[in-house]
Design a protein around this motif. Sequence first.
Motif, PDB file in Angstrom:
ATOM      1  N   LEU A 373       0.844  -1.184   0.000  1.00 38.61           N
ATOM      2  CA  LEU A 373       0.000   0.000   0.000  1.00 38.61           C
ATOM      3  C   LEU A 373       0.885   1.241   0.000  1.00 38.61           C
ATOM      4  N   PRO A 374       0.452   2.328  -0.640  1.00 36.65           N
ATOM      5  CA  PRO A 374       1.248   3.554  -0.630  1.00 36.65           C
ATOM      6  C   PRO A 374       1.161   4.246   0.717  1.00 36.65           C
ATOM      7  N   THR A 375       2.182   5.010   1.046  1.00 34.94           N
ATOM      8  CA  THR A 375       2.078   5.862   2.226  1.00 34.94           C
ATOM      9  C   THR A 375       1.107   6.994   1.927  1.00 34.94           C
ATOM     10  N   GLU A 376       0.673   7.691   2.972  1.00 30.25           N
ATOM     11  CA  GLU A 376      -0.203   8.844   2.788  1.00 30.25           C
ATOM     12  C   GLU A 376       0.457   9.878   1.872  1.00 30.25           C
ATOM     13  N   ALA A 377       1.771  10.093   2.062  1.00 25.90           N
ATOM     14  CA  ALA A 377       2.477  11.081   1.246  1.00 25.90           C
ATOM     15  C   ALA A 377       2.543  10.645  -0.216  1.00 25.90           C
ATOM     16  N   GLU A 378       2.829   9.360  -0.456  1.00 26.73           N
ATOM     17  CA  GLU A 378       2.878   8.866  -1.831  1.00 26.73           C
ATOM     18  C   GLU A 378       1.517   8.984  -2.507  1.00 26.73           C
ATOM     19  N   TRP A 379       0.459   8.683  -1.762  1.00 23.44           N
ATOM     20  CA  TRP A 379      -0.878   8.787  -2.342  1.00 23.44           C
ATOM     21  C   TRP A 379      -1.184  10.236  -2.720  1.00 23.44           C
ATOM     22  N   GLU A 380      -0.939  11.182  -1.806  1.00 22.14           N
ATOM     23  CA  GLU A 380      -1.297  12.566  -2.080  1.00 22.14           C
ATOM     24  C   GLU A 380      -0.427  13.166  -3.189  1.00 22.14           C
ATOM     25  N   TRP A 437      -7.305   2.793   1.153  1.00 21.14           N
ATOM     26  CA  TRP A 437      -6.366   2.503   2.231  1.00 21.14           C
ATOM     27  C   TRP A 437      -4.955   2.987   1.907  1.00 21.14           C
ATOM     28  N   CYS A 438      -4.248   3.452   2.928  1.00 28.16           N
ATOM     29  CA  CYS A 438      -2.817   3.737   2.860  1.00 28.16           C
ATOM     30  C   CYS A 438      -2.078   2.783   3.794  1.00 28.16           C
ATOM     31  N   ALA A 439      -0.752   2.680   3.602  1.00 26.86           N
ATOM     32  CA  ALA A 439       0.045   1.806   4.453  1.00 26.86           C
ATOM     33  C   ALA A 439       0.124   2.343   5.871  1.00 26.86           C
ATOM     34  N   ASP A 440       0.218   3.674   6.005  1.00 27.56           N
ATOM     35  CA  ASP A 440       0.393   4.262   7.324  1.00 27.56           C
ATOM     36  C   ASP A 440      -0.885   4.956   7.777  1.00 27.56           C
ATOM     37  N   TRP A 441      -0.858   5.500   8.980  1.00 27.87           N
ATOM     38  CA  TRP A 441      -2.038   6.166   9.530  1.00 27.87           C
ATOM     39  C   TRP A 441      -2.020   7.654   9.196  1.00 27.87           C
ATOM     40  N   TYR A 442      -3.109   8.329   9.539  1.00 26.92           N
ATOM     41  CA  TYR A 442      -3.275   9.746   9.209  1.00 26.92           C
ATOM     42  C   TYR A 442      -3.310  10.541  10.501  1.00 26.92           C
ATOM     43  N   GLU A 443      -2.455  11.550  10.613  1.00 28.28           N
ATOM     44  CA  GLU A 443      -2.417  12.349  11.822  1.00 28.28           C
ATOM     45  C   GLU A 443      -1.919  13.749  11.508  1.00 28.28           C
ATOM     46  N   PRO A 444      -2.275  14.734  12.325  1.00 29.74           N
ATOM     47  CA  PRO A 444      -1.733  16.082  12.146  1.00 29.74           C
ATOM     48  C   PRO A 444      -0.218  16.077  12.329  1.00 29.74           C
TER      49      PRO A 444
END
Length: 455
Positions: A373-380, A437-444
């Motif tokens: 799965l991509p990381t949140e950064a890779e997805w965005e 879904w992303c590999a990692d979680w989402y947080e500020p």
Amino acid sequence: MTRNQRNPLAVFLRILALIAAATSGDVRADPMGHTWVGGIELPNRYFFFVAQIDSGAEPSTGTLYFADGEPAPVAIEAYTEDRVRMILPADGTSYALDARVDDNELNGTFSPKDEAEPTFPLHLVPMHRMSMESLERFTGTYVFDDGSQLQVRAVSPGYLRTYAADQGRFHNLYPTSDRDFLQAADLARPDDQVTVAFRSDSLEHGTRGPARRVADAPLHLAWAESEGAAVVELVEGTPLHLLRVSAGAFGMGSPVNARDAETLLGFEEGMIRQIEHPQRPTEITTDYWMGRSEVTNAQFQVFVDQEAYVTTAELEGSGLLWIDEQFQRIPGACWRRPGREIQPDEPVVLVSWHDASAFCDWLSRATGREMRLPTEAEWEYASRAGTASLYAHGNDPAGLEDYAWFSTNAGGRPHAIETRAPNAWGFHDMHGNVWEWCADWYEPVDAGTPAVDPS
């Protein structure tokens, strides 16, 4: 790699922990054993579970492991060679499981504690502990006389799982000896229990008869690549398309604050959380491949059939559906039954993070390339496609209908992939359709601190 966003649609996070503790460690020298499998005959169903007592503890402790839910601790009131009494707290009430021991089997009653009525019959047989190495002797594909197939896989907590691809059905098989297994699923009455007996190259199913084991051919999926695009043909007519993303830098997050976004989009105050603004300077240092569109039902079906995979929702017996502006847990809801008839080219839904990761692991084994799965950064980064605007197509919400299925035009359901315009890098459905879904979680994060390949 599959392409996934930050929130799941109609999925849930819990992963089944079925009998994980019941099969760890060595078998204690105990004349009556302390792990049983069986169930309770309720008025309209047979409630199947595994019961474990840790008789080495002082005082003894116990756990029930349900075939369609989480493990539940129980209090042990009696544990002798002649009797077992366990107390299960549930739904604000305590229930007593009171049984006599007959030849290592438990026969007794299940009832609310301190109440004579109602009571329900209880029957359990000793569960035979088996290692993964022993269980793997039985794994493979078995063919019945009518040509139908049954795939058998070893499951880490110490039991087997069968999957019939033509029916889309699975059953758990719990060992009662070194070759006999008790089938647990869809049981209406104790008399409906089915025993599956394995031999060297065959099995005898209690209701379907004999089946012979056939050799499983390993699946090798070819990767074809050309000018920044790649395709993996899962089966004939079911390709998986990927696009190459070059390393680079971007501003991660929203260019406007939550209040301005609400005004622009016509939302009520408080609808958007202030967690994406201001933007954070972010760098992706390595090229990577990402799915051109969301993973479809047809693509996921190939994985399920090849791996005899059972999703989290199927194991738990229910899934979350978006009904009346809220998620509701619906018995039987899963990726096959999301409350409507599914179409092959629609994105798969009701899959957990674990399901999505298992799909990627299967692709890795089948192609020989690392898939994840991509990381949140890779997805965005791929979603923005080199832009700095609110959307990949610009700042005007009016243009969104050309690029996305969302509340205005989707009719409350997913739509076939790639039926809206792609972004500048060729990715479809990055806005709208289903959550991903992303590999990692989402947080500020601290917007003032630049990030390099954050995860």
